[in-house]
Design a protein around this motif. Sequence first.
Motif, PDB file in Angstrom:
ATOM      1  N   ALA A   1       7.554   6.249  42.445  1.00  0.00           N
ATOM      2  CA  ALA A   1       7.482   5.454  43.283  1.00  0.00           C
ATOM      3  C   ALA A   1       7.318   5.869  44.770  1.00  0.00           C
ATOM      4  CB  ALA A   1       9.053   4.549  43.062  1.00  0.00           C
TER       5      ALA A   1
ATOM      6  N   LEU B   1       3.153   5.576  46.203  1.00  0.00           N
ATOM      7  CA  LEU B   1       2.679   4.095  45.744  1.00  0.00           C
ATOM      8  C   LEU B   1       1.467   4.033  46.631  1.00  0.00           C
ATOM      9  CD1 LEU B   1       5.573   1.755  45.006  1.00  0.00           C
ATOM     10  CD2 LEU B   1       4.189   2.850  43.538  1.00  0.00           C
TER      11      LEU B   1
ATOM     12  N   GLU C   1      -0.476  -0.841  44.536  1.00  0.00           N
ATOM     13  CA  GLU C   1       0.685  -0.903  43.723  1.00  0.00           C
ATOM     14  C   GLU C   1       1.871  -1.407  44.346  1.00  0.00           C
ATOM     15  OE1 GLU C   1       0.133   2.953  41.066  1.00  0.00           O
ATOM     16  OE2 GLU C   1       0.695   3.233  42.913  1.00  0.00           O
ATOM     17  N   THR C   2       2.111  -1.152  45.855  1.00  0.00           N
ATOM     18  CA  THR C   2       3.128  -1.652  46.424  1.00  0.00           C
ATOM     19  C   THR C   2       3.008  -3.208  46.454  1.00  0.00           C
ATOM     20  OG1 THR C   2       3.159   0.262  48.236  1.00  0.00           O
ATOM     21  CG2 THR C   2       3.981  -1.781  48.890  1.00  0.00           C
TER      22      THR C   2
END
Length: 136
Positions: free
Chosen positions: A24, A27, A31-32
């Motif tokens: 995480a 990202l 993806e965010t």
Amino acid sequence: MSDVRTAQAQQPAPSGRNSQAHPAENLTLEETLRVMDVARELRDRRQTAEEMFRRDEVRQKLREKLMKTARLSGDNLTEAELDTAIQQYMDRLHTYQDPAPGMNRFLAHLWVRRQQVAWTLATIAAAAGGLWFWFG
């Protein structure tokens, strides 16, 4: 100095949990945005659930208020009758019905289609003017 750099480059990366970055942390934009979409969907579902619980509270308060009113007016209503009446009221609360035909409805339709009506009238006037000019 260059010997230190080559020695560091030749050493394998330390293996272990602390050496790897958490997925995480880095990202991509896509993806965010995906994570944000999931969070937004969860929020919407929570709000829907809260609204459903509030509906039950509203129905309960309405039932209590109607029972008090029925007792004060001397009506002998059962809770089943009140529940049925409340259910019918809630089912019809947000339903759409076409407005009755009449002048107001006609004017509303004209207003919605005002550009089409204006172009049609302008075309008819131009055609009538042309005919009058040529044959008048």
